[in-house]
Design a protein around this motif. Structure first.
Motif, PDB file in Angstrom:
ATOM      1  N   ALA A 147     -41.049  -4.359  38.582  1.00  0.00           N
ATOM      2  CA  ALA A 147     -42.238  -3.747  39.449  1.00  0.00           C
ATOM      3  C   ALA A 147     -41.901  -2.124  39.258  1.00  0.00           C
ATOM      4  N   ALA A 148     -40.447  -1.697  39.460  1.00  0.00           N
ATOM      5  CA  ALA A 148     -40.003  -0.568  39.111  1.00  0.00           C
ATOM      6  C   ALA A 148     -40.409   0.199  37.831  1.00  0.00           C
ATOM      7  N   LEU A 149     -40.093  -0.794  36.528  1.00  0.00           N
ATOM      8  CA  LEU A 149     -40.346  -0.197  35.185  1.00  0.00           C
ATOM      9  C   LEU A 149     -41.695  -0.515  34.930  1.00  0.00           C
ATOM     10  N   LEU A 150     -42.722  -0.946  35.428  1.00  0.00           N
ATOM     11  CA  LEU A 150     -44.016  -1.102  35.217  1.00  0.00           C
ATOM     12  C   LEU A 150     -44.624   0.223  34.872  1.00  0.00           C
ATOM     13  N   PRO A 151     -44.535   1.430  35.689  1.00  0.00           N
ATOM     14  CA  PRO A 151     -45.218   2.407  35.304  1.00  0.00           C
ATOM     15  C   PRO A 151     -44.824   3.168  34.241  1.00  0.00           C
ATOM     16  N   GLY A 152     -43.720   2.909  33.652  1.00  0.00           N
ATOM     17  CA  GLY A 152     -43.143   3.299  32.329  1.00  0.00           C
ATOM     18  C   GLY A 152     -43.278   2.580  31.207  1.00  0.00           C
TER      19      GLY A 152
END
Length: 43
Positions: free
Chosen positions: A21-26
């Motif tokens: 979830a934290a990595l998704l934007p990148g």
């Protein structure tokens, strides 16, 4: 002679759902060296 396929060599890292979830934007800027696998049972 043909080489054997080894799809596991394409996996750069395995992450759990929280980290995913934290990595998704990148993900659009991810490394072209390998893919990140999301494993709900990891971590």
């Amino acid at each position: 002679m043909a080489a054997a396929l080894a799809p596991q060599r394409l996996i750069e890292r395995v992450v759990g759902l929280d980290e995913a979830a934290a990595l998704l934007p990148g993900f659009d800027r991810a490394s072209p060296a390998g893919m990140t696998m999301i494993d709900p049972l990891h971590g």
